[in-house]
Scaffold this motif. Structure first.
Motif, PDB file in Angstrom:
ATOM      1  N   ILE A  67       0.862  -1.175   0.000  1.00 45.77           N
ATOM      2  CA  ILE A  67       0.000   0.000   0.000  1.00 45.77           C
ATOM      3  C   ILE A  67       0.900   1.227   0.000  1.00 45.77           C
ATOM      4  O   ILE A  67       1.699   1.416   0.917  1.00 45.77           O
ATOM      5  CB  ILE A  67      -0.936   0.006   1.214  1.00 45.77           C
ATOM      6  N   ARG A  69       0.764   5.348  -0.337  1.00 47.40           N
ATOM      7  CA  ARG A  69      -0.083   6.549  -0.281  1.00 47.40           C
ATOM      8  C   ARG A  69      -1.573   6.204  -0.356  1.00 47.40           C
ATOM      9  O   ARG A  69      -2.352   6.846  -1.061  1.00 47.40           O
ATOM     10  CB  ARG A  69       0.288   7.525  -1.384  1.00 47.40           C
ATOM     11  N   LYS A  71      -2.993   3.684  -1.779  1.00 46.36           N
ATOM     12  CA  LYS A  71      -3.408   2.911  -2.950  1.00 46.36           C
ATOM     13  C   LYS A  71      -2.670   1.581  -2.969  1.00 46.36           C
ATOM     14  O   LYS A  71      -1.499   1.501  -2.615  1.00 46.36           O
ATOM     15  CB  LYS A  71      -3.115   3.676  -4.234  1.00 46.36           C
ATOM     16  N   GLY A  73      -0.676  -1.321  -4.524  1.00 49.62           N
ATOM     17  CA  GLY A  73       0.272  -1.493  -5.614  1.00 49.62           C
ATOM     18  C   GLY A  73       0.968  -2.837  -5.493  1.00 49.62           C
ATOM     19  O   GLY A  73       0.719  -3.585  -4.548  1.00 49.62           O
TER      20      GLY A  73
END
Length: 97
Positions: A67, A69, A71, A73
């Motif tokens: 994770i 920021r 989001k 990934g």
């Protein structure tokens, strides 16, 4: 499995604190192609760096979800090779060839 050119088997050297400390034991770490075999890695390293390879250990690093920021990934997985060289030989990776 797709056959690869032997020069394409090595992607880059891995230069970390742990890899640097292993160089005292005549060991060098490389990031390699996922389809590369130990024979092709040995052939490539001996041809490029003009050294004698004693042993090769390969490790498959898996993908990880991260994770960043807030989001989701992915951290890509890769294959790495730990190459043991003949005593007295070394590969200088600091030259940036």
């Amino acid at each position: 499995m797709k056959k690869i050119n032997y020069l394409d088997s090595i992607i880059s050297p891995i230069i970390t604190e742990k890899a640097t400390s292993l160089s005292e034991q005549n060991k060098v770490t490389f990031k390699i192609n996922k389809n590369a075999s130990k024979k092709s890695i040995k052939k490539t390293i001996e041809k490029i760096f003009k050294v004698k390879v004693i042993k090769i250990n390969t490790i498959n690093k898996k993908e990880k979800n991260k994770i960043v920021r807030g989001k989701l990934g992915k951290k890509r997985g890769f294959k790495k090779a730990l190459v043991t060289l003949k005593k007295g030989q070394s590969i200088d990776l600091s030259l940036g060839a």
